[in-house]
Design a protein around this motif. Structure first.
Motif, PDB file in Angstrom:
ATOM      1  N   THR A   1       3.517  -1.216   3.939  1.00 22.79           N
ATOM      2  CA  THR A   1       2.965   0.122   3.673  1.00 22.79           C
ATOM      3  C   THR A   1       4.108   1.108   3.443  1.00 22.79           C
ATOM      4  OG1 THR A   1       0.971  -0.309   4.957  1.00 22.79           O
ATOM      5  CG2 THR A   1       1.558   1.999   4.631  1.00 22.79           C
ATOM      6  N   VAL A   2       3.945   1.942   2.402  1.00 21.40           N
ATOM      7  CA  VAL A   2       4.955   2.948   2.053  1.00 21.40           C
ATOM      8  C   VAL A   2       4.301   4.329   2.113  1.00 21.40           C
ATOM      9  CG1 VAL A   2       6.463   3.834   0.225  1.00 21.40           C
ATOM     10  CG2 VAL A   2       6.174   1.349   0.509  1.00 21.40           C
ATOM     11  N   LEU A   3       4.912   5.242   2.856  1.00 24.40           N
ATOM     12  CA  LEU A   3       4.408   6.616   2.898  1.00 24.40           C
ATOM     13  C   LEU A   3       5.163   7.460   1.877  1.00 24.40           C
ATOM     14  CD1 LEU A   3       4.076   7.156   6.757  1.00 24.40           C
ATOM     15  CD2 LEU A   3       2.404   6.244   5.128  1.00 24.40           C
ATOM     16  N   ALA A   4       4.398   8.158   1.030  1.00 25.26           N
ATOM     17  CA  ALA A   4       4.969   9.034  -0.007  1.00 25.26           C
ATOM     18  C   ALA A   4       4.122  10.295  -0.035  1.00 25.26           C
ATOM     19  CB  ALA A   4       4.958   8.325  -1.356  1.00 25.26           C
ATOM     20  N   ALA A   5       3.926  10.863   1.149  1.00 27.05           N
ATOM     21  CA  ALA A   5       2.922  11.921   1.341  1.00 27.05           C
ATOM     22  C   ALA A   5       3.530  13.297   1.561  1.00 27.05           C
ATOM     23  CB  ALA A   5       2.004  11.547   2.504  1.00 27.05           C
ATOM     24  N   ASN A   6       4.820  13.428   1.385  1.00 27.04           N
ATOM     25  CA  ASN A   6       5.670  14.625   1.489  1.00 27.04           C
ATOM     26  C   ASN A   6       6.026  15.019   2.924  1.00 27.04           C
ATOM     27  OD1 ASN A   6       4.079  16.923   2.479  1.00 27.04           O
ATOM     28  ND2 ASN A   6       3.266  17.269   0.423  1.00 27.04           N
ATOM     29  N   GLY A   7       6.911  15.983   3.047  1.00 28.62           N
ATOM     30  CA  GLY A   7       7.503  16.328   4.335  1.00 28.62           C
ATOM     31  C   GLY A   7       6.544  16.847   5.379  1.00 28.62           C
ATOM     32  N   VAL A   8       5.321  17.186   4.979  1.00 28.93           N
ATOM     33  CA  VAL A   8       4.298  17.552   5.957  1.00 28.93           C
ATOM     34  C   VAL A   8       3.295  16.399   6.115  1.00 28.93           C
ATOM     35  CG1 VAL A   8       2.434  19.165   6.527  1.00 28.93           C
ATOM     36  CG2 VAL A   8       4.532  20.014   5.477  1.00 28.93           C
ATOM     37  N   GLY A   9       2.841  15.824   4.996  1.00 25.83           N
ATOM     38  CA  GLY A   9       1.819  14.777   5.043  1.00 25.83           C
ATOM     39  C   GLY A   9       2.286  13.499   5.713  1.00 25.83           C
ATOM     40  N   THR A  10       3.555  13.142   5.506  1.00 26.41           N
ATOM     41  CA  THR A  10       4.064  11.900   6.098  1.00 26.41           C
ATOM     42  C   THR A  10       4.173  11.981   7.626  1.00 26.41           C
ATOM     43  OG1 THR A  10       5.088  11.021   4.105  1.00 26.41           O
ATOM     44  CG2 THR A  10       6.132  10.429   6.195  1.00 26.41           C
ATOM     45  N   PRO A  11       4.834  13.001   8.181  1.00 33.05           N
ATOM     46  CA  PRO A  11       4.855  13.060   9.651  1.00 33.05           C
ATOM     47  C   PRO A  11       3.452  13.242  10.234  1.00 33.05           C
ATOM     48  CG  PRO A  11       5.807  15.054   8.694  1.00 33.05           C
ATOM     49  CD  PRO A  11       5.667  14.057   7.592  1.00 33.05           C
TER      50      PRO A  11
ATOM     51  N   ASN B   1      -1.923  18.776  -4.020  1.00 32.32           N
ATOM     52  CA  ASN B   1      -2.379  17.469  -3.574  1.00 32.32           C
ATOM     53  C   ASN B   1      -3.264  16.824  -4.627  1.00 32.32           C
ATOM     54  OD1 ASN B   1      -1.100  17.563  -1.014  1.00 32.32           O
ATOM     55  ND2 ASN B   1      -2.685  18.962  -0.291  1.00 32.32           N
ATOM     56  N   GLY B   2      -2.738  15.830  -5.302  1.00 34.00           N
ATOM     57  CA  GLY B   2      -3.494  15.125  -6.324  1.00 34.00           C
ATOM     58  C   GLY B   2      -2.553  14.218  -7.088  1.00 34.00           C
ATOM     59  N   VAL B   3      -3.056  13.584  -8.134  1.00 36.70           N
ATOM     60  CA  VAL B   3      -2.236  12.637  -8.890  1.00 36.70           C
ATOM     61  C   VAL B   3      -1.132  13.413  -9.618  1.00 36.70           C
ATOM     62  CG1 VAL B   3      -2.217  10.843 -10.658  1.00 36.70           C
ATOM     63  CG2 VAL B   3      -4.231  11.112  -9.164  1.00 36.70           C
ATOM     64  N   GLY B   4       0.098  13.035  -9.365  1.00 33.97           N
ATOM     65  CA  GLY B   4       1.240  13.799  -9.889  1.00 33.97           C
ATOM     66  C   GLY B   4       1.878  14.633  -8.795  1.00 33.97           C
ATOM     67  N   GLY B   5       1.128  14.914  -7.734  1.00 33.79           N
ATOM     68  CA  GLY B   5       1.651  15.685  -6.604  1.00 33.79           C
ATOM     69  C   GLY B   5       2.210  17.023  -7.065  1.00 33.79           C
ATOM     70  N   GLY B   6       3.229  17.473  -6.368  1.00 34.09           N
ATOM     71  CA  GLY B   6       3.797  18.785  -6.649  1.00 34.09           C
ATOM     72  C   GLY B   6       4.314  18.946  -8.073  1.00 34.09           C
ATOM     73  N   THR B   7       4.600  17.845  -8.768  1.00 36.78           N
ATOM     74  CA  THR B   7       5.151  18.019 -10.118  1.00 36.78           C
ATOM     75  C   THR B   7       4.145  18.687 -11.057  1.00 36.78           C
ATOM     76  OG1 THR B   7       4.558  15.756 -10.831  1.00 36.78           O
ATOM     77  CG2 THR B   7       6.761  16.087  -9.916  1.00 36.78           C
ATOM     78  N   VAL B   8       2.856  18.581 -10.739  1.00 36.24           N
ATOM     79  CA  VAL B   8       1.835  19.182 -11.612  1.00 36.24           C
ATOM     80  C   VAL B   8       2.075  20.691 -11.751  1.00 36.24           C
ATOM     81  CG1 VAL B   8      -0.638  19.706 -11.808  1.00 36.24           C
ATOM     82  CG2 VAL B   8       0.117  17.405 -11.138  1.00 36.24           C
TER      83      VAL B   8
ATOM     84  N   LEU C   1       0.862  -1.179   0.000  1.00 40.35           N
ATOM     85  CA  LEU C   1       0.000   0.000   0.000  1.00 40.35           C
ATOM     86  C   LEU C   1       0.898   1.229   0.000  1.00 40.35           C
ATOM     87  CD1 LEU C   1      -2.639   1.660   0.523  1.00 40.35           C
ATOM     88  CD2 LEU C   1      -2.177   1.336   2.963  1.00 40.35           C
ATOM     89  N   ILE C   2       0.617   2.172  -0.886  1.00 35.24           N
ATOM     90  CA  ILE C   2       1.381   3.417  -0.943  1.00 35.24           C
ATOM     91  C   ILE C   2       0.427   4.575  -0.668  1.00 35.24           C
ATOM     92  CG2 ILE C   2       2.769   4.939  -2.421  1.00 35.24           C
ATOM     93  CD1 ILE C   2       3.529   2.432  -4.064  1.00 35.24           C
ATOM     94  N   VAL C   3       0.815   5.474   0.221  1.00 30.13           N
ATOM     95  CA  VAL C   3       0.012   6.669   0.478  1.00 30.13           C
ATOM     96  C   VAL C   3       0.641   7.840  -0.259  1.00 30.13           C
ATOM     97  CG1 VAL C   3      -0.969   8.212   2.209  1.00 30.13           C
ATOM     98  CG2 VAL C   3      -0.621   5.787   2.750  1.00 30.13           C
ATOM     99  N   GLY C   4      -0.079   8.384  -1.245  1.00 30.21           N
ATOM    100  CA  GLY C   4       0.407   9.544  -1.998  1.00 30.21           C
ATOM    101  C   GLY C   4       0.772   9.173  -3.425  1.00 30.21           C
ATOM    102  N   ALA C   5       0.245   9.939  -4.388  1.00 31.29           N
ATOM    103  CA  ALA C   5       0.454   9.662  -5.815  1.00 31.29           C
ATOM    104  C   ALA C   5       1.291  10.734  -6.486  1.00 31.29           C
ATOM    105  CB  ALA C   5      -0.885   9.512  -6.524  1.00 31.29           C
ATOM    106  N   GLY C   6       2.141  11.419  -5.693  1.00 32.11           N
ATOM    107  CA  GLY C   6       3.119  12.344  -6.271  1.00 32.11           C
ATOM    108  C   GLY C   6       4.267  11.543  -6.874  1.00 32.11           C
ATOM    109  N   PRO C   7       5.362  12.207  -7.224  1.00 24.68           N
ATOM    110  CA  PRO C   7       6.451  11.481  -7.882  1.00 24.68           C
ATOM    111  C   PRO C   7       6.997  10.316  -7.066  1.00 24.68           C
ATOM    112  CG  PRO C   7       7.134  13.700  -7.233  1.00 24.68           C
ATOM    113  CD  PRO C   7       5.655  13.640  -7.102  1.00 24.68           C
ATOM    114  N   SER C   8       7.193  10.487  -5.758  1.00 24.50           N
ATOM    115  CA  SER C   8       7.789   9.383  -4.996  1.00 24.50           C
ATOM    116  C   SER C   8       6.850   8.183  -4.968  1.00 24.50           C
ATOM    117  CB  SER C   8       8.209   9.828  -3.588  1.00 24.50           C
ATOM    118  OG  SER C   8       7.138  10.392  -2.891  1.00 24.50           O
ATOM    119  N   GLY C   9       5.530   8.417  -4.809  1.00 25.02           N
ATOM    120  CA  GLY C   9       4.572   7.317  -4.825  1.00 25.02           C
ATOM    121  C   GLY C   9       4.456   6.695  -6.208  1.00 25.02           C
ATOM    122  N   ALA C  10       4.469   7.526  -7.237  1.00 23.90           N
ATOM    123  CA  ALA C  10       4.311   7.035  -8.611  1.00 23.90           C
ATOM    124  C   ALA C  10       5.495   6.172  -9.030  1.00 23.90           C
ATOM    125  CB  ALA C  10       4.155   8.221  -9.570  1.00 23.90           C
ATOM    126  N   ILE C  11       6.693   6.633  -8.716  1.00 23.73           N
ATOM    127  CA  ILE C  11       7.909   5.880  -9.074  1.00 23.73           C
ATOM    128  C   ILE C  11       7.891   4.517  -8.382  1.00 23.73           C
ATOM    129  CG2 ILE C  11      10.413   5.822  -8.664  1.00 23.73           C
ATOM    130  CD1 ILE C  11      10.241   8.971  -8.969  1.00 23.73           C
TER     131      ILE C  11
END
Ligand SMILES: Cc1cc2nc3c(=O)[nH]c(=O)nc-3n(C[C@H](O)[C@H](O)[C@H](O)COP(=O)(O)OP(=O)(O)OC[C@H]3O[C@@H](n4cnc5c(N)ncnc54)[C@H](O)[C@@H]3O)c2cc1C
Ligand code: SF4
Lengths: 139, 533
Positions: B266-276, B85-92, B6-16
């Motif tokens: 489980t993998v957290l990929a929710a960024n430096g605020v969302g993960t903590p 916050n969305g698919v692609g995360g900050g890269t959008v 399970l991965i939380v977050g669909a930004g670049p780290s989650g997508a990769i």
């Protein structure tokens, strides 16, 4: 929906403080910032209407110069005024033309062209100087 | 169990991570609180785009208040946290400035005697940089003298443009480093990416599909490989089993219904605020989950930012151009203690925008405002005639800079928001001042008739790093060099939260390379990996 004539007159006077006629170009109100282009701005971003009306009400009855001084000290009011006025001004095609701004254009990159900096040696001195990083220390 | 990971977050780290694990045949579920980007709102050719872009592609979740956002109280922070916050995360919405870290960034303690070394080196990460650069369609020129030699990105760099050439020449005269800048911008058709049109709205999403963003470069392939992506799925806490393993997560869907998603790992990929935030929300302890070190949420780093604008007689037509960056300079990146501070910053040369931007207090400064008589000539003087250095400054890790839970302000589903507490250090202030002064020299040497050092503004927290620090000692770090939580063997963090120090670079290249390396390590160790059965 739209602003009243009185509100428009008030906005026009304030806008002309920010953008008086000059440089061979009309003032804000002459360019339609309190008229047609105000309508366009508010159609694009309806959320600006309420804060704009609040700002105008706050300085109702003041001379434009005094009104501007009051609004300047109120970040929310100043923010909405300095958004609506230039946005409307630069929406006018005659204004864009006069400042030489065609709007955002597609400028495709010619990926087949040889890069100029390789052709004319612009990078040579950077390369000649050699590495500028500290390598990973070996312990 | 339906899913291996399970991965939380669909930004670049989650997508990769999702794509790489699915390539190995793992069954992957991704929960993402936001939506897919709606590019029909990237109306760059409309005259009102400068107005609507702020609403439709804004960076501050507190102002945007989209369904995928959660509140972030920044009253006690010198910088506000920005994200998409969305698919692609900050890269959008990112500026696509694609910077590897330099070797010294991984050895700050050894070289400069402060902060910490990373439990890996530039050389360890280098093969992964090469791979993610192919995946994201990076453009640039190999053998930049600020980095060890090696394979560069797959596409040729964006044009220097007249502004880039002028400043490059000045740096040659000064003997200062510059290089054609690396960007996540496709300079020709590449995979699913189209060629850049140099419209310069990268920071408000790319209307042409030319920017290397995870929703384009990774998600279509990941979905083809069978990754299951649930959007509008807001994770409220991780499920902790009595044996201490994590069994997955609880989440709330768009209709407010609660669900459980279970997986072996489980993998957290929710960024430096969302993960903590998520770790602090989880587990029975008041300190949250995986926090025996007490470091969860601490050492937040956001990169103090500076801008210096030059106004020139030459007409660059630089209201647009890749944005992105034309050239970068790493001349003052490495530590020189005689400057009165340690560490440094990266400079990227950028366009300045259209007429509307010429009137704003940032970067032009309230004292240089152009309202009143002379307005039109002032606009003409700046428009197309200006270019600016953006300065990304390294901030050092400090425990007092941190993310905590905000139990007062909650998201739409009642889950506590985040609060950030962040103060600029003396080192950061001196560093930014020094770099601004040098950047001013750069633009003056390039012939600027006027140079403006932009005022400090708070809304520059694009880079969110450091809040679940990676290290070898469980007493002082949250995750190990595999991204695995010391306290919870089947819980991982694969985003920028793990950075031990912040480097003075735009971080996504390193976040991406690290996520790929973590994913490979997870694949390699899968037989020994403890899972929640
Ligand atoms: C305006 C802007 C400009 C930028 N420019 C650059 C640049 O030029 N160069 C560069 O290198 N970097 C840039 N960045 C930074 C870059 O965007 C980030 O480094 C990168 O996106 C981080 O990737 P990530 O996957 O770790 O996190 P993110 O991209 O932030 O993705 C995290 C995802 O997790 C989701 N999530 C979080 N919590 C939950 C939850 N509880 N439940 C479900 N989902 C959740 C979020 O919705 C989000 O989609 C920029 C950022 C912004 C905002
Ligand atoms: S400059 Fe290029 S990459 Fe950036 S938004 Fe425009 S077309 Fe897209």
């Amino acid at each position: 929906m739209a602003l009243t004539d009185a509100q428009r007159a008030q906005l026009g006077a304030l806008a002309d403080q920010l953008i008086p006629a000059g440089g061979g170009m009309p003032s804000a109100s002459e360019a339609g910032v309190a008229g047609r282009y105000l309508d366009e701005v508010l159609t694009s971003l309806p959320d600006l209407k309420a804060p704009l009306e609040t700002a105008l009400a706050a300085v109702d009855g003041l001379e434009p110069e005094a009104a501007l001084a009051v609004l300047r000290d109120d970040p929310a009011a100043w923010g909405v005024l300095t958004a609506v006025v230039p946005a409307g001004y630069f929406m006018n095609p005659a204004i864009r033309e006069a400042i030489g701004y065609p709007g955002l254009e597609r400028r495709p990159i010619d990926a087949t062209a040889a890069p100029d900096y390789l052709a004319d040696g612009l990078l040579d001195s950077v390369v000649a100087r050699g590495p500028v990083y500290r390598p990973t220390p070996t312990d | 169990m339906e899913h291996d990971v399970l991965i939380v977050g669909a930004g670049p780290s989650g997508a990769i991570t999702a794509k790489r694990l699915a390539e190995e045949g793992l069954r992957v579920l991704v929960l993402e609180q936001g939506d897919w980007p709606d590019y029909s709102k990237a109306t760059v050719h409309r005259e009102d785009f400068p107005l609507t872009a702020g609403r439709d592609w804004g960076w501050d979740p507190n102002l945007r208040q989209a369904p995928g956002d959660y509140p972030i109280d920044d009253a006690d922070s010198d910088i506000t946290a920005l994200m998409w916050n969305g698919v692609g995360g900050g890269t959008v919405v990112y500026a696509a400035q694609w910077q590897r870290n330099m070797p010294s960034d991984f050895r700050v303690k050894t070289l400069d005697g402060i902060a910490d070394d990373w439990p890996l080196t530039y050389e360890d990460l280098e093969p992964y940089y090469v791979r993610v650069e192919r995946d994201f369609g990076i453009s640039g020129l190999a053998n930049d003298t600020a980095f060890p030699p090696g394979e560069g990105p797959p596409l040729p760099p964006v044009p220097l443009g007249p502004a880039g050439r002028r400043v490059a020449k000045a740096h040659n005269d000064l003997g200062w480093h510059w290089w054609p800048a690396p960007n996540a911008i496709a300079t020709r058709e590449y995979g699913r990416l189209h060629a850049c049109q140099q419209v310069g709205t990268c920071l408000q999403a790319c209307a042409y599909g030319a920017k290397g963003t995870a929703d384009l470069t990774h998600w279509p392939r990941a979905l083809e490989l069978g990754v299951e992506l649930r959007t509008r799925a807001r994770v409220s806490e991780l499920i902790v089993r009595p044996d201490g393993l994590v069994a997955g997560a609880r989440y709330v869907d768009a209709d407010g219904n609660e669900h459980e998603a279970r997986a072996g790992v489980t993998v957290l990929a929710a960024n430096g605020v969302g993960t903590p935030r998520l770790l602090l929300l989880s587990g029975d302890s008041p300190d949250g989950l995986a926090n025996s070190s007490g470091m969860v949420g601490k050492r937040l780093m956001m990169h103090p930012f500076g801008t210096v604008v030059g106004v020139f007689d030459e007409d660059f037509r630089a209201w647009q151009g890749p944005w992105g960056q034309f050239i970068h300079s790493l001349e003052f990146y490495e530590t020189d203690e005689s400057r009165g501070f340690v560490r440094g910053a990266k400079w990227g040369l950028q366009p300045t925008g259209g007429p509307f931007s010429m009137t704003s207090a940032y970067p032009w400064g309230a004292e240089n405002e152009i309202w009143g008589p002379g307005f039109q000539d002032a606009v003409r003087g700046r428009l197309g005639h200006s270019t600016m250095w953006g300065i990304i400054a390294e901030d050092l890790p400090e425990e007092s800079n941190r993310v905590v839970l905000d139990r007062v302000n909650r998201d739409a589903d009642g889950v506590p928001g985040a609060k950030i507490e962040y103060r600029l250090s003396e080192n950061s202030r001196r560093l930014v001042e020094f770099h601004q002064a040098r950047a001013k020299e750069s633009l003056l040497a390039a012939g600027a008739r006027d140079v403006v050092v932009a005022p400090f503004i708070r809304s520059t927290g694009w880079h969110l790093l450091g809040t679940t620090v990676m290290g070898t000692d469980p007493a002082t770090s949250v995750v190990d060099a595999q991204g695995r939580c010391h306290d919870v063997p089947n819980l991982f963090v694969f985003d920028g939260s793990v950075w031990p120090t912040s480097a003075g670079m735009n971080p996504t290249a390193t976040i991406a390379a690290l996520a790929l390396r973590f994913a490979e390590q997870l694949i390699e160790s899968r037989r020994e990996q403890k899972v929640a059965a």
